[in-house]
Design a protein around this motif. Structure first.
Motif, PDB file in Angstrom:
ATOM      1  N   ASP A  45      12.408  24.074  36.383  1.00  0.00           N
ATOM      2  CA  ASP A  45      13.407  23.151  35.840  1.00  0.00           C
ATOM      3  C   ASP A  45      14.384  22.839  36.976  1.00  0.00           C
ATOM      4  O   ASP A  45      15.139  23.709  37.408  1.00  0.00           O
ATOM      5  CB  ASP A  45      14.125  23.812  34.665  1.00  0.00           C
ATOM      6  CG  ASP A  45      15.166  22.908  34.009  1.00  0.00           C
ATOM      7  OD1 ASP A  45      15.473  21.836  34.560  1.00  0.00           O
ATOM      8  OD2 ASP A  45      15.684  23.289  32.941  1.00  0.00           O
ATOM      9  N   PHE A  46      14.354  21.581  37.450  1.00  0.00           N
ATOM     10  CA  PHE A  46      15.201  21.197  38.572  1.00  0.00           C
ATOM     11  C   PHE A  46      16.596  20.734  38.141  1.00  0.00           C
ATOM     12  O   PHE A  46      17.408  20.371  38.984  1.00  0.00           O
ATOM     13  CB  PHE A  46      14.515  20.091  39.393  1.00  0.00           C
ATOM     14  CG  PHE A  46      13.410  20.605  40.267  1.00  0.00           C
ATOM     15  CD1 PHE A  46      13.696  21.252  41.462  1.00  0.00           C
ATOM     16  CD2 PHE A  46      12.081  20.471  39.891  1.00  0.00           C
ATOM     17  CE1 PHE A  46      12.688  21.735  42.268  1.00  0.00           C
ATOM     18  CE2 PHE A  46      11.062  20.958  40.695  1.00  0.00           C
ATOM     19  CZ  PHE A  46      11.368  21.588  41.884  1.00  0.00           C
ATOM     20  N   LEU A  47      16.863  20.747  36.844  1.00  0.00           N
ATOM     21  CA  LEU A  47      18.201  20.402  36.348  1.00  0.00           C
ATOM     22  C   LEU A  47      18.571  21.391  35.242  1.00  0.00           C
ATOM     23  O   LEU A  47      18.711  21.032  34.075  1.00  0.00           O
ATOM     24  CB  LEU A  47      18.217  18.962  35.828  1.00  0.00           C
ATOM     25  CG  LEU A  47      19.554  18.204  35.831  1.00  0.00           C
ATOM     26  CD1 LEU A  47      20.191  18.193  37.217  1.00  0.00           C
ATOM     27  CD2 LEU A  47      19.366  16.793  35.324  1.00  0.00           C
ATOM     28  N   PRO A  48      18.726  22.672  35.616  1.00  0.00           N
ATOM     29  CA  PRO A  48      18.921  23.716  34.602  1.00  0.00           C
ATOM     30  C   PRO A  48      20.231  23.632  33.841  1.00  0.00           C
ATOM     31  O   PRO A  48      20.373  24.257  32.792  1.00  0.00           O
ATOM     32  CB  PRO A  48      18.845  25.010  35.422  1.00  0.00           C
ATOM     33  CG  PRO A  48      19.174  24.616  36.818  1.00  0.00           C
ATOM     34  CD  PRO A  48      18.667  23.224  36.974  1.00  0.00           C
ATOM     35  N   SER A  49      21.186  22.856  34.338  1.00  0.00           N
ATOM     36  CA  SER A  49      22.481  22.741  33.655  1.00  0.00           C
ATOM     37  C   SER A  49      22.412  21.853  32.417  1.00  0.00           C
ATOM     38  O   SER A  49      23.342  21.858  31.597  1.00  0.00           O
ATOM     39  CB  SER A  49      23.540  22.202  34.620  1.00  0.00           C
ATOM     40  OG  SER A  49      23.153  20.918  35.104  1.00  0.00           O
ATOM     41  N   LEU A  50      21.329  21.085  32.271  1.00  0.00           N
ATOM     42  CA  LEU A  50      21.190  20.172  31.126  1.00  0.00           C
ATOM     43  C   LEU A  50      19.905  20.487  30.360  1.00  0.00           C
ATOM     44  O   LEU A  50      18.902  20.870  30.945  1.00  0.00           O
ATOM     45  CB  LEU A  50      21.137  18.716  31.600  1.00  0.00           C
ATOM     46  CG  LEU A  50      22.356  18.158  32.353  1.00  0.00           C
ATOM     47  CD1 LEU A  50      22.088  16.715  32.755  1.00  0.00           C
ATOM     48  CD2 LEU A  50      23.613  18.268  31.511  1.00  0.00           C
ATOM     49  N   ASN A  51      19.948  20.272  29.027  1.00  0.00           N
ATOM     50  CA  ASN A  51      18.723  20.406  28.250  1.00  0.00           C
ATOM     51  C   ASN A  51      17.892  19.124  28.369  1.00  0.00           C
ATOM     52  O   ASN A  51      18.312  18.162  29.022  1.00  0.00           O
ATOM     53  CB  ASN A  51      19.031  20.747  26.785  1.00  0.00           C
ATOM     54  CG  ASN A  51      19.865  19.667  26.095  1.00  0.00           C
ATOM     55  OD1 ASN A  51      19.798  18.485  26.447  1.00  0.00           O
ATOM     56  ND2 ASN A  51      20.642  20.056  25.099  1.00  0.00           N
ATOM     57  N   TRP A  52      16.721  19.103  27.729  1.00  0.00           N
ATOM     58  CA  TRP A  52      15.811  17.958  27.868  1.00  0.00           C
ATOM     59  C   TRP A  52      16.471  16.672  27.389  1.00  0.00           C
ATOM     60  O   TRP A  52      16.416  15.645  28.070  1.00  0.00           O
ATOM     61  CB  TRP A  52      14.512  18.210  27.097  1.00  0.00           C
ATOM     62  CG  TRP A  52      13.413  17.237  27.456  1.00  0.00           C
ATOM     63  CD1 TRP A  52      12.400  17.455  28.343  1.00  0.00           C
ATOM     64  CD2 TRP A  52      13.227  15.907  26.966  1.00  0.00           C
ATOM     65  NE1 TRP A  52      11.585  16.350  28.439  1.00  0.00           N
ATOM     66  CE2 TRP A  52      12.078  15.373  27.597  1.00  0.00           C
ATOM     67  CE3 TRP A  52      13.916  15.101  26.062  1.00  0.00           C
ATOM     68  CZ2 TRP A  52      11.595  14.092  27.353  1.00  0.00           C
ATOM     69  CZ3 TRP A  52      13.449  13.807  25.807  1.00  0.00           C
ATOM     70  CH2 TRP A  52      12.300  13.319  26.453  1.00  0.00           C
ATOM     71  N   LYS A  53      17.105  16.714  26.220  1.00  0.00           N
ATOM     72  CA  LYS A  53      17.713  15.514  25.624  1.00  0.00           C
ATOM     73  C   LYS A  53      18.807  14.953  26.530  1.00  0.00           C
ATOM     74  O   LYS A  53      18.870  13.747  26.797  1.00  0.00           O
ATOM     75  CB  LYS A  53      18.293  15.852  24.244  1.00  0.00           C
ATOM     76  CG  LYS A  53      18.938  14.678  23.511  1.00  0.00           C
ATOM     77  CD  LYS A  53      19.338  15.103  22.103  1.00  0.00           C
ATOM     78  CE  LYS A  53      20.020  13.971  21.356  1.00  0.00           C
ATOM     79  NZ  LYS A  53      21.342  13.645  21.897  1.00  0.00           N
ATOM     80  N   ASP A  54      19.664  15.841  27.041  1.00  0.00           N
ATOM     81  CA  ASP A  54      20.759  15.384  27.922  1.00  0.00           C
ATOM     82  C   ASP A  54      20.215  14.853  29.247  1.00  0.00           C
ATOM     83  O   ASP A  54      20.771  13.914  29.824  1.00  0.00           O
ATOM     84  CB  ASP A  54      21.741  16.526  28.169  1.00  0.00           C
ATOM     85  CG  ASP A  54      22.536  16.882  26.916  1.00  0.00           C
ATOM     86  OD1 ASP A  54      22.603  16.036  26.007  1.00  0.00           O
ATOM     87  OD2 ASP A  54      23.081  18.001  26.858  1.00  0.00           O
ATOM     88  N   THR A  55      19.136  15.462  29.716  1.00  0.00           N
ATOM     89  CA  THR A  55      18.516  14.953  30.952  1.00  0.00           C
ATOM     90  C   THR A  55      17.941  13.556  30.741  1.00  0.00           C
ATOM     91  O   THR A  55      18.106  12.664  31.583  1.00  0.00           O
ATOM     92  CB  THR A  55      17.393  15.913  31.420  1.00  0.00           C
ATOM     93  OG1 THR A  55      17.952  17.209  31.621  1.00  0.00           O
ATOM     94  CG2 THR A  55      16.757  15.429  32.713  1.00  0.00           C
ATOM     95  N   PHE A  56      17.291  13.355  29.597  1.00  0.00           N
ATOM     96  CA  PHE A  56      16.738  12.029  29.277  1.00  0.00           C
ATOM     97  C   PHE A  56      17.854  10.983  29.215  1.00  0.00           C
ATOM     98  O   PHE A  56      17.725   9.873  29.753  1.00  0.00           O
ATOM     99  CB  PHE A  56      15.988  12.087  27.945  1.00  0.00           C
ATOM    100  CG  PHE A  56      15.309  10.806  27.580  1.00  0.00           C
ATOM    101  CD1 PHE A  56      14.038  10.507  28.061  1.00  0.00           C
ATOM    102  CD2 PHE A  56      15.933   9.866  26.767  1.00  0.00           C
ATOM    103  CE1 PHE A  56      13.411   9.310  27.740  1.00  0.00           C
ATOM    104  CE2 PHE A  56      15.327   8.668  26.435  1.00  0.00           C
ATOM    105  CZ  PHE A  56      14.057   8.387  26.922  1.00  0.00           C
ATOM    106  N   GLU A  57      18.961  11.355  28.573  1.00  0.00           N
ATOM    107  CA  GLU A  57      20.088  10.424  28.464  1.00  0.00           C
ATOM    108  C   GLU A  57      20.694  10.127  29.832  1.00  0.00           C
ATOM    109  O   GLU A  57      21.090   8.992  30.112  1.00  0.00           O
ATOM    110  CB  GLU A  57      21.151  10.999  27.529  1.00  0.00           C
ATOM    111  CG  GLU A  57      20.709  11.017  26.064  1.00  0.00           C
ATOM    112  CD  GLU A  57      21.722  11.684  25.159  1.00  0.00           C
ATOM    113  OE1 GLU A  57      22.755  12.193  25.679  1.00  0.00           O
ATOM    114  OE2 GLU A  57      21.494  11.715  23.929  1.00  0.00           O
ATOM    115  N   LEU A  58      20.750  11.148  30.696  1.00  0.00           N
ATOM    116  CA  LEU A  58      21.292  10.952  32.038  1.00  0.00           C
ATOM    117  C   LEU A  58      20.427   9.973  32.833  1.00  0.00           C
ATOM    118  O   LEU A  58      20.953   9.034  33.461  1.00  0.00           O
ATOM    119  CB  LEU A  58      21.353  12.300  32.770  1.00  0.00           C
ATOM    120  CG  LEU A  58      21.743  12.247  34.261  1.00  0.00           C
ATOM    121  CD1 LEU A  58      23.181  11.772  34.420  1.00  0.00           C
ATOM    122  CD2 LEU A  58      21.560  13.612  34.917  1.00  0.00           C
TER     123      LEU A  58
END
Length: 403
Positions: free
Chosen positions: A261-274
């Motif tokens: 996971d290269f963006l461990p500070s965010l969950n899947w949903k928040d990563t998608f929104e980002l």
């Protein structure tokens, strides 16, 4: 007074020598390199993280998970800090990690050697022990420099890791010759290799990541921290911590995969929104341009390629399903692992003499009276953070005290 021979002048051997000599025994240390304590000098990038205030069962790995803590209950972290303080090492602690205040590994070796000299311990260098025999109550050690005899023997010859520092695996042969079972030694605290071609492009990238290890698709272990990417695969402390499990699985011909996971500070949903927000803010940007500032540029390029997005294409021309694929790649990038780096690159060996054949109270062999086994030779390996040195100090001290 007993005539004691210690095979190996590393951390556990030097410690054992001090504790044995303090009890009035005549002690000889046989070291096959031209200097004692070579591996100590290389620890902690030369600063020597010699122990850790946090001592939990999960900090040590063994076929018998209860054995390490039994040993540490006899001689643990506080006894170790007191021992070195008496020798002259003033401790400096950072988040549980303990270093000499001098921040020099050489200081640790120096104080051990000074104490051994004061105790008149005989240190023989460039002596390679080829065989050990026991006849009645006397051990005979045949070496490249003649025979030695002893009432008691402490095997402190190390494992297989970092052979240039003295650990060449010969201790396992001596223990096996004396009847002990050896659990297959494997590299631990070591880098992991992959055959994926993209690593040549990604070499040099450093990034925070959350990494899970799977063996035959079953979750096995996880770590978080800075991931280092090299042309052969992956490195960094989280990889070192996972490497023992990978090495064992690979030796059993099992499939090993990492999911990163290269963006461990965010969950899947928040990563998608980002990612979606970055696209919407400027849809005319190329896929690669819109990711600038989020990931290392080399990492971005390969991420996009892996999910079939052309980096130079504007988002207006990208299939929307590919965006979901990209988020999946960011959050769960699967890396097949083919092998570990060899013992030459490993910090420690996993495996060794079966702990079922050793007393945790004295480190004496249950098979051969008067034989003691210490340090990395034994089937116990620690995680990063001073644990392998703590194991060496503890087992060496206990063996030396119980002769």
């Amino acid at each position: 007074m007993k005539n004691v021979i210690i095979v190996g002048g590393g951390a556990s051997g030097l410690t054992a020598g001090i504790f044995a000599a303090r009890r009035g025994h005549k002690v000889t240390i046989l070291e096959h390199k031209d200097k004692t304590g070579k591996k100590i000098l290389a620890t902690g990038n030369g600063k020597c993280n010699y122990t850790n205030l946090v001592q939990l069962p999960e900090c040590y790995r063994s076929n018998d998970s209860t054995f390490p803590m039994k040993v540490l209950s006899v001689f643990g972290v506080h006894e170790t800090i007191d021992f070195f303080r008496q020798l002259g090492i003033y401790p400096k602690e950072r988040e549980g990690y303990v270093y000499p205040n001098s921040e020099q590994a050489a200081s640790v070796v120096q104080v051990l050697e000074m104490e051994l000299r004061q105790l008149k311990v005989n240190i023989c260098l460039a002596v390679h022990v080829e065989h050990i025999y026991k006849n009645k109550n006397i051990f005979t050690l045949t070496t490249n420099k003649g025979d030695f005899t002893a009432d008691k023997v402490i095997l402190a010859a190390g494992g297989c890791a970092s052979p240039n520092h003295g650990s060449d695996g010969s201790g396992y042969l001596l223990a096996k010759e004396l009847g002990h079972k050896i659990i297959k030694p494997l590299p631990a605290l070591v880098q992991l290799k992959s055959k994926e071609k993209y690593f040549k492009t990604l070499a040099g990238v450093r990034t925070e990541a959350y990494i899970k290890l799977f063996v035959n698709d079953r979750f096995t272990a996880e770590e978080k921290g800075e991931l280092l990417i090299a042309n052969y695969g992956v490195s960094g402390i989280p990889i070192f911590q996972l490497s023992r499990f990978a090495a064992k699985a690979i030796s059993e011909n099992k499939r090993v995969d990492l999911k990163v996971d290269f963006l461990p500070s965010l969950n899947w949903k928040d990563t998608f929104e980002l990612i979606t927000e970055r696209i919407k803010s400027n849809p005319k940007k190329t896929a690669e341009e819109s990711m600038v500032g989020l990931f290392n540029n080399k990492l971005t390029f390969i991420m996009l390629k892996e999910v079939g997005i052309e980096p130079a294409l504007s988002w207006e021309k990208v299939n929307r399903n590919n965006i979901t694929d990209l988020v999946n790649q960011i959050k769960e990038w699967k890396i097949p692992i083919s092998e570990t780096n060899p013992f030459e690159q490993a910090q420690v060996s996993a495996g060794g003499v079966d702990t079922a054949e050793i007393s945790p109270i004295s480190m004496e062999s249950k098979l051969v009276k008067g034989l003691y086994l210490t340090g990395e030779l034994v089937d116990v390996d620690g995680t990063c953070g001073g644990y392998n040195l703590q194991w060496a100090w503890s087992t060496g001290a206990i063996a030396g005290m119980n002769l």
